[in-house]
Design a protein around this motif. Structure first.
Motif, PDB file in Angstrom:
ATOM      1  N   GLU A 134       0.834  -1.203   0.000  1.00  0.00           N
ATOM      2  CA  GLU A 134       0.000   0.000   0.000  1.00  0.00           C
ATOM      3  C   GLU A 134       0.875   1.261   0.000  1.00  0.00           C
ATOM      4  N   GLU A 135       1.910   1.263   0.813  1.00  0.00           N
ATOM      5  CA  GLU A 135       2.825   2.409   0.834  1.00  0.00           C
ATOM      6  C   GLU A 135       3.546   2.553  -0.509  1.00  0.00           C
ATOM      7  N   TYR A 136       3.964   1.421  -1.065  1.00  0.00           N
ATOM      8  CA  TYR A 136       4.629   1.429  -2.372  1.00  0.00           C
ATOM      9  C   TYR A 136       3.734   2.050  -3.446  1.00  0.00           C
ATOM     10  N   GLU A 137       2.444   1.711  -3.426  1.00  0.00           N
ATOM     11  CA  GLU A 137       1.510   2.249  -4.415  1.00  0.00           C
ATOM     12  C   GLU A 137       1.298   3.750  -4.254  1.00  0.00           C
ATOM     13  N   LYS A 138       1.531   4.246  -3.039  1.00  0.00           N
ATOM     14  CA  LYS A 138       1.365   5.689  -2.787  1.00  0.00           C
ATOM     15  C   LYS A 138       2.609   6.495  -3.157  1.00  0.00           C
ATOM     16  N   VAL A 139       3.784   6.015  -2.725  1.00  0.00           N
ATOM     17  CA  VAL A 139       5.006   6.816  -2.891  1.00  0.00           C
ATOM     18  C   VAL A 139       5.906   6.327  -4.004  1.00  0.00           C
ATOM     19  N   GLY A 140       5.732   5.078  -4.429  1.00  0.00           N
ATOM     20  CA  GLY A 140       6.532   4.555  -5.526  1.00  0.00           C
ATOM     21  C   GLY A 140       7.949   4.173  -5.118  1.00  0.00           C
ATOM     22  N   LEU A 141       8.772   3.939  -6.147  1.00  0.00           N
ATOM     23  CA  LEU A 141      10.170   3.548  -5.958  1.00  0.00           C
ATOM     24  C   LEU A 141      11.104   4.645  -6.437  1.00  0.00           C
ATOM     25  N   PRO A 142      12.228   4.781  -5.762  1.00  0.00           N
ATOM     26  CA  PRO A 142      12.693   4.014  -4.606  1.00  0.00           C
ATOM     27  C   PRO A 142      12.256   4.592  -3.258  1.00  0.00           C
ATOM     28  N   ALA A 143      11.323   5.569  -3.283  1.00  0.00           N
ATOM     29  CA  ALA A 143      10.936   6.256  -2.048  1.00  0.00           C
ATOM     30  C   ALA A 143      10.457   5.296  -0.964  1.00  0.00           C
ATOM     31  N   VAL A 144       9.794   4.207  -1.351  1.00  0.00           N
ATOM     32  CA  VAL A 144       9.274   3.274  -0.361  1.00  0.00           C
ATOM     33  C   VAL A 144      10.398   2.627   0.467  1.00  0.00           C
ATOM     34  N   LEU A 145      11.616   2.678  -0.057  1.00  0.00           N
ATOM     35  CA  LEU A 145      12.744   2.066   0.650  1.00  0.00           C
ATOM     36  C   LEU A 145      13.366   2.990   1.695  1.00  0.00           C
ATOM     37  N   ALA A 146      12.974   4.254   1.703  1.00  0.00           N
ATOM     38  CA  ALA A 146      13.557   5.212   2.651  1.00  0.00           C
ATOM     39  C   ALA A 146      13.314   4.768   4.089  1.00  0.00           C
ATOM     40  N   GLY A 147      14.379   4.678   4.852  1.00  0.00           N
ATOM     41  CA  GLY A 147      14.279   4.277   6.248  1.00  0.00           C
ATOM     42  C   GLY A 147      14.020   2.806   6.473  1.00  0.00           C
ATOM     43  N   LYS A 148      14.011   2.031   5.400  1.00  0.00           N
ATOM     44  CA  LYS A 148      13.692   0.606   5.514  1.00  0.00           C
ATOM     45  C   LYS A 148      14.959  -0.251   5.624  1.00  0.00           C
ATOM     46  N   ARG A 149      14.743  -1.499   5.997  1.00  0.00           N
ATOM     47  CA  ARG A 149      15.809  -2.499   6.066  1.00  0.00           C
ATOM     48  C   ARG A 149      15.805  -3.271   4.745  1.00  0.00           C
ATOM     49  N   VAL A 150      16.904  -3.168   4.011  1.00  0.00           N
ATOM     50  CA  VAL A 150      16.980  -3.767   2.676  1.00  0.00           C
ATOM     51  C   VAL A 150      18.139  -4.756   2.632  1.00  0.00           C
ATOM     52  N   ALA A 151      17.845  -5.985   2.286  1.00  0.00           N
ATOM     53  CA  ALA A 151      18.875  -7.020   2.211  1.00  0.00           C
ATOM     54  C   ALA A 151      19.240  -7.298   0.753  1.00  0.00           C
ATOM     55  N   THR A 152      20.523  -7.397   0.505  1.00  0.00           N
ATOM     56  CA  THR A 152      21.019  -7.835  -0.794  1.00  0.00           C
ATOM     57  C   THR A 152      22.397  -8.445  -0.578  1.00  0.00           C
ATOM     58  N   PHE A 153      23.041  -8.861  -1.653  1.00  0.00           N
ATOM     59  CA  PHE A 153      24.351  -9.488  -1.526  1.00  0.00           C
ATOM     60  C   PHE A 153      25.388  -8.476  -1.026  1.00  0.00           C
ATOM     61  N   PRO A 154      26.545  -8.928  -0.558  1.00  0.00           N
ATOM     62  CA  PRO A 154      27.543  -8.027   0.041  1.00  0.00           C
ATOM     63  C   PRO A 154      28.118  -7.015  -0.952  1.00  0.00           C
ATOM     64  N   PRO A 155      28.742  -5.943  -0.437  1.00  0.00           N
ATOM     65  CA  PRO A 155      29.438  -4.977  -1.303  1.00  0.00           C
ATOM     66  C   PRO A 155      30.435  -5.694  -2.217  1.00  0.00           C
ATOM     67  N   GLY A 156      30.477  -5.244  -3.462  1.00  0.00           N
ATOM     68  CA  GLY A 156      31.322  -5.901  -4.446  1.00  0.00           C
ATOM     69  C   GLY A 156      30.581  -6.927  -5.266  1.00  0.00           C
ATOM     70  N   SER A 157      29.373  -7.320  -4.834  1.00  0.00           N
ATOM     71  CA  SER A 157      28.556  -8.267  -5.602  1.00  0.00           C
ATOM     72  C   SER A 157      27.839  -7.524  -6.720  1.00  0.00           C
ATOM     73  N   ILE A 158      27.316  -8.285  -7.668  1.00  0.00           N
ATOM     74  CA  ILE A 158      26.586  -7.662  -8.772  1.00  0.00           C
ATOM     75  C   ILE A 158      25.306  -7.010  -8.270  1.00  0.00           C
ATOM     76  N   GLN A 159      24.604  -7.675  -7.352  1.00  0.00           N
ATOM     77  CA  GLN A 159      23.347  -7.111  -6.857  1.00  0.00           C
ATOM     78  C   GLN A 159      23.593  -5.811  -6.086  1.00  0.00           C
ATOM     79  N   HIS A 160      24.589  -5.800  -5.215  1.00  0.00           N
ATOM     80  CA  HIS A 160      24.892  -4.585  -4.446  1.00  0.00           C
ATOM     81  C   HIS A 160      25.317  -3.450  -5.373  1.00  0.00           C
ATOM     82  N   THR A 161      26.117  -3.759  -6.387  1.00  0.00           N
ATOM     83  CA  THR A 161      26.616  -2.735  -7.306  1.00  0.00           C
ATOM     84  C   THR A 161      25.494  -2.139  -8.138  1.00  0.00           C
ATOM     85  N   VAL A 162      24.648  -3.002  -8.710  1.00  0.00           N
ATOM     86  CA  VAL A 162      23.544  -2.529  -9.546  1.00  0.00           C
ATOM     87  C   VAL A 162      22.532  -1.733  -8.721  1.00  0.00           C
TER      88      VAL A 162
END
Length: 346
Positions: A134-162
């Motif tokens: 619901e929040e995502y539909e209101k504020v969109g991306l990447p604003a919905v990620l502000a202040g959130k906990r986001v998990a991805t691969f470690p620094p130096g990985s393709i996911q972290h870099t992209v």
């Protein structure tokens, strides 16, 4: 000239002649590659690397390399790319199926290796907890990620870099504007299911697994984060390239054949993935149906993407790199396309 002097001159002359003859003979003899009977190959538990799993399961890798004297292929599975490069730098890994960013990051720190083939493009997705839709539909991306906990691969990985590049392009700092957590695929899936993180950016099949399980909602595929980027490639250690070029070339041939087979047999490839890594066949088949990626083999396709990763990683570490006189990597620093080119021409 006395007899002793004459004897010394004669010995020197004889020695010179012997060295010359040895050099001539050596120049006429083809130098053989050092004997190698075992190689270590690594990949990750992602459908991005299913061609490697197929080559192993079908016995093609073992059979193809046996003709070159390889008696045993030691397979190692890594959760993400950075530890693969740590292993290669320690001499514990000869060949790696890995995102292009980890070798780029490691090359800045002394890795002796090159990318010799491509594996896939794109293929990752941003997934948020269902409660955030619901929040995502209101504020969109990447604003919905502000202040959130986001998990991805470690620094130096393709996911972290992209992901870092995309956030910065949209005016967000992955350090100051959110709590970015480094995790492998299984811990990240567990974390979002347990409400320990709010979003994950992971390679397939994780996005499909989370959505089917009801633990997350896919809101953005990587093709919309960095259109057309090349994700993974095959990296060969410098020792393999210099001392065992025919083995490197055969691994690429086997990879090409396995990739073609995967493209023609995605359902059976999904079964092999589950047999190798675990999971649910129907979920992996669904992942193949909905992902934004595709399988490729030509390393030339990865050059533009890799140079972007090199720039991103350089900017992240600019102060440190400049203090040590390190400059941005070039194509020649990252790639050795000669093996693939020889196969294509042949």
């Amino acid at each position: 000239m006395n007899k002793r002097t004459t004897a010394k001159v004669s010995l020197v002359a004889i020695g010179a002649i012997a060295i010359s003859v040895t050099a001539i003979i050596a120049g006429c003899i083809e130098v053989e590659e050092p004997k190698l009977t075992t190689i270590t190959l690594g990949y990750q538990p992602s459908t991005h690397h299913v061609a490697a799993m197929v080559a192993v399961e079908k016995g093609w890798l073992k059979e193809d390399l046996a003709r070159l004297g390889i008696e045993y292929v030691d397979i190692k599975v890594f959760p993400t790319g950075p530890p693969m490069m740590t292993a290669m730098m320690a001499g514990e890994l000869d060949i790696a199926y890995v995102g292009l960013a980890p070798p780029v990051a490691a090359l800045y720190r002394g890795l002796d290796a090159r990318v010799v083939a491509a594996v896939n493009n794109e293929g990752s997705a941003l997934v948020i907890r269902p409660e955030l839709v619901e929040e995502y539909e209101k504020v969109g991306l990447p604003a919905v990620l502000a202040g959130k906990r986001v998990a991805t691969f470690p620094p130096g990985s393709i996911q972290h870099t992209v992901l870092t590049r995309w956030l910065r392009e949209h005016g967000m700092c992955p350090v100051a504007d959110m709590d970015m957590k480094a995790m492998g695929p299984a811990p990240a899936r567990t974390a979002i299911a347990a409400d320990e993180v709010d979003a994950v950016f992971l390679p397939s099949p994780s996005p499909a697994m989370l959505e089917i399980a009801g633990d997350g909602v896919i809101v953005l595929w990587s093709e919309d984060i960095m259109p057309g980027y090349i994700c993974c490639g095959i990296v060969a250690s410098g020792r393999m390239i210099r001392e065992h070029p025919e083995i490197v070339k055969q691994i690429i041939r086997t990879h090409i054949n396995a990739t073609r087979w995967v493209e023609e047999n995605p359902a059976e490839a999904a079964e092999i993935f589950v047999k190798t890594v675990g999971g649910d066949v129907a979920t992996v088949k669904r992942s193949f149906e909905i992902w934004d990626g595709s399988f490729i083999v030509d390393p030339h396709l990865g050059v533009e993407s890799a140079l972007i990763y090199a720039d991103v990683i350089f900017e992240i570490n600019r102060e440190e790199f400049e203090a040590h006189g390190i400059e941005p990597l070039t194509k020649e620093d990252i790639f050795d396309t000669s093996f693939y080119d020889a196969i294509r021409i042949g």
